[in-house]
Structures are given as C-alpha cells and as structure tokens.
Design an enzyme around this catalytic site. Structure first.
Site, mmCIF file in Angstrom:
data_model
loop_
_atom_site.group_PDB
_atom_site.id
_atom_site.type_symbol
_atom_site.label_atom_id
_atom_site.label_comp_id
_atom_site.label_asym_id
_atom_site.label_seq_id
_atom_site.Cartn_x
_atom_site.Cartn_y
_atom_site.Cartn_z
ATOM 1 C CB CYS A 96 -23.798 -37.779 -11.815
ATOM 2 S SG CYS A 96 -23.721 -36.048 -12.166
ATOM 3 C CB SER A 135 -21.226 -27.095 -15.854
ATOM 4 O OG SER A 135 -22.579 -27.370 -16.017
HETATM 5 N N1 PLP Z 1 -17.639 -32.181 -13.092
HETATM 6 C C1 PLP Z 1 -18.004 -31.914 -11.821
HETATM 7 C C2 PLP Z 1 -16.960 -31.710 -10.774
HETATM 8 C C3 PLP Z 1 -19.359 -31.813 -11.478
HETATM 9 O O1 PLP Z 1 -19.709 -31.551 -10.213
HETATM 10 C C4 PLP Z 1 -20.324 -32.010 -12.496
HETATM 11 C C5 PLP Z 1 -21.763 -31.963 -12.158
HETATM 12 O O2 PLP Z 1 -22.158 -32.251 -11.060
HETATM 13 C C6 PLP Z 1 -19.886 -32.273 -13.804
HETATM 14 C C7 PLP Z 1 -18.543 -32.351 -14.059
HETATM 15 C C8 PLP Z 1 -20.868 -32.468 -14.921
HETATM 16 O O3 PLP Z 1 -21.412 -31.254 -15.334
HETATM 17 P P1 PLP Z 1 -22.787 -31.205 -16.165
HETATM 18 O O4 PLP Z 1 -23.877 -31.453 -15.190
HETATM 19 O O5 PLP Z 1 -22.825 -29.841 -16.723
HETATM 20 O O6 PLP Z 1 -22.677 -32.240 -17.232
#
Ligand code: PLP
Length: 379
Positions: A326, A199
């Site tokens: 999140c 990302s």
């Molecule tokens: N995977 C991990 C380990 C993350 O830390 C995050 C975001 O915090 C994501 C996936 C999700 O990424 P995005 O914010 O680009 O959807």
C-alpha cells in the site's frame, strides 16, 4: 505463478484452486441474497453458513461477524464506529500500524472527532507495555489499536497481555489480525479483544472481501439497506464470502503444517542470507520462533536505493516489495522502519521478502543470488 518467483505473500496470496471452485457456482448464481424468493434464499443461506464457519473457527458468535470489502474497511469500521457510537473518548495507537489504521485515526483527529496519542515501541517494533499502562491510566475509555503481526517487519505483539491490560483499565482493543489470520492463531474466546480485522486475500482467498469481528454493536460505516443486521449496507459479495470461509477453514485445518513450512523457509533464508550477504541488516523481530514465520525485512549496506533493487529483482523475474504494497509507489520511506529507529535514507534501501505455500528453498536461494549479482552490477 508461472514465469516468476513470487515472494510477496504479505501483499497478497494466490487464490487456492479449491477456494476458486467453491466460489464459482456463486459467481454464476442468479438472485439477490436479500430477496425472499428461492433464488435469494439460497444465497442468503450460503452467506449465513460462511458466517457460522468463520465464527466457529475464531471462537466468536455468528452475530459478531460483519462481512466487509477487506482489511481496510474492517479497520475503518472499527475505528469510526467506536468513535461515532461514543464508545471511546481517546485513541492510543501503535505507530507501526498499517495505513488503514493510521490514516483513519488521522482523519478522525483532523475532523475534531477524537484525540489520539501514539504509543512507544522498542527497536524491534514491540509495544512498550509500561508506557501503554501509563497512557491507559491517563486516558479513560481509550480505544487501543495494536496489530498482531506487522506487515512490513513481521514483529509480533503480546496481544493477550495487551488485551488484559486494556480491559483492566476499562478500554477497548482493536487488533488488526490481517497478517496472522491464515496461520490459524486467532481465537477471540481466548483473549478479551473487542475488534479484529481480517482480509481473505492474505490467506489464499479472494481479494476484495474480509470481515470485522466486533464484540459490541457499533455504528455502521456504510449506510443504505439493512444487510448485515443494519451494520454494513450493500448487497453482499456472496462468492467472495463463501470463498473466504472456505479458505479460512482450510487454513485452520492445516495450520500446523503450514506454520512449520514457513518457519523452515525462514530458517533457510536466514542461513543463506548470513552466508551470501553477511552485511545485510535485519529489521524487526527476525527470530525464527518470535517473529512472523513468513516475513523477513532487511537492508543492504550500499548506496543503492531500494526501488533499484526491487526493479533489478523484478527484471530477474522475482517479485518482492520494498515496503508494504500500500505504501510502495508513494515515494515515502516506511513509517514502520522509521518508528524503530531506521533513518529515512536507510529505510529506502529495505526489502521485504514474504513467502507462503508454494515457496521452495530454491526460490529464496535464487533471490539471494539475484541480489548479489544486482549489487555487483550496480556498485
Ligand atoms: N492491515 C494489514 C496489517 C495489512 O497488511 C493490510 C494489507 O496489506 C491491510 C490491513 C489492508 O487489507 P486489505 O488489502 O484487505 O484492504
């Protein structure tokens, strides 16, 4: 970032001004990259150049990179695509994965598309390899989902050992590399990984763009047009893709200096924390060499809820997280901390500090001072 101290780089990093400058012409450019006229072809060329750059940096073939809207979509695509293509017949997953992985697996199981079992982790959140091996023997053609670095506690997994084990047993490996891509550690030619998720906003690129590396073609997640070799429909985020490639090139070029900057800050923070808040209890692999160099998670031995401390720090002009961005606001204690044996009540008192390029020791010191005064005020 004027006006506050920002210590939430694991949630999102600031956009690099050079990256922004590289994106600007593509934000303004007219045309659709799928159009065959000159305006379209110019955008198509920029997308393919970005794909070549990213592929070269991570040791992949350009055709193995699919642009997505970020890490969440890349994780979804790998999991749903592997299951729906019939590539795998079981999922083995690390219980400390990001919700992008966990909630997707839960949905696939609920829909009756696959069965899944959690793996075991130790008190630092490291996968117990013997148990993984036992499970791989029990379930043929498993998809194994184990992230490189945990976004809440910074624990690193032995991804090469895991990948070799998975391959020995005929499985497939999805490694969420979102938190380490900006450290320049990922090279898919070094280890037999099948899928990685990344990302851009975690490595000083723009939000809302990422990529999936997949060794094998799988079913697409989003259907519609023929973009991304029919693997991901929809008009591409050209400026975002160009910015992401630029940001990743910069990350790989400066990786050694960046990593040592982060490690020095971690060492400094650990020292200040032990002097000023000796009662702090650290979570995960907090060693300077072993864990993620830019993440530290701890709780304080008081009855003050984490939300309160995060709010106190916010009022003092300091941005930190109580848990992953999140999950914050969901009111649920961190599943990551609970998986490593922290009680729900203790997990509510956890704080994650994560730092980056613009962080200075004084920012960390000011944060610990604000914490000590917040504790005195509220006790
Ligand atoms: N995977 C991990 C380990 C993350 O830390 C995050 C975001 O915090 C994501 C996936 C999700 O990424 P995005 O914010 O680009 O959807």
């Amino acid at each position: 970032m004027e006006g506050f101290i920002y210590l939430d780089y694991a949630a999102s990093t600031p956009l690099d001004p050079e990256v922004e400058a590289a994106m600007l012409p593509y934000m303004r450019a007219v045309g659709n990259p799928s159009s065959i006229h000159a305006a379209g072809r110019r955008l198509r060329a920029a997308i393919e150049e970005a794909r070549n750059t990213i592929a070269e940096l991570i040791g992949a073939e350009p055709s193995q990179i699919i642009f997505t809207s970020g890490g969440t979509e890349a994780d979804n695509h790998a999991l749903r695509g592997a299951v729906e293509s019939g590539l795998v017949s079981h999922i083995l997953y690390n219980p400390t994965e990001h919700h992008a992985v966990l909630h997707t697996i839960e949905a696939l199981v609920r829909q009756g598309k696959i069965k899944a079992s959690p793996l075991l982790v130790d008190e630092k959140g490291r996968i117990i390899l013997e148990y993984l091996e036992t499970e791989l023997r029990r379930h043929s053609r498993s998809l194994v989902a184990i992230m490189y670095a945990n976004n809440e506690i910074g624990t690193l997994q032995p991804v090469k050992e895991i990948a070799n084990l998975v391959k020995e047993h005929g499985g497939y490996y999805l490694c969420d590399t979102v938190q380490v891509m900006g450290l320049g550690w990922v090279s898919v030619s070094d280890w037999p990984v099948d899928f990685i998720a990344a990302s851009a906003h975690k490595f000083y690129g723009p939000k809302g763009v990422g990529f999936l590396y997949r060794r094998h073609p799988i079913q697409s997640l989003i259907t519609g047009g023929a973009q991304e070799r029919e693997q991901r429909a929809g008009t591409e985020n050209v400026a975002g893709i160009v910015g992401m490639a630029h940001a990743l090139r910069k990350a790989y070029e400066n990786r050694e200096a960046y990593e040592s900057h982060l490690r020095n800050l971690k060492q400094f923070l650990l020292t200040v924390l032990s002097q000023r808040l000796p009662g702090a209890i650290l979570h995960g692999d907090t060693s300077v060499e072993g864990g993620h160099p830019g993440i530290l998670n701890f709780r304080l031995p008081s009855s003050i809820a984490d939300e309160m401390l995060v709010i106190h720090l916010d009022l003092a002009g300091i941005c930190v997280s109580g848990t992953s961005a999140c999950a914050s606001g969901s009111g649920h204690p961190s599943h990551v901390l609970q998986a490593i044996g922290v009680s729900p009540e203790e997990a509510q008192r956890a704080i994650r500090l994560s730092w980056g390029k613009q962080t200075e020791p004084a920012h960390l010191e000011a944060t610990i001072s604000a914490l000590t005064s917040a504790l005195q005020i509220t006790i």
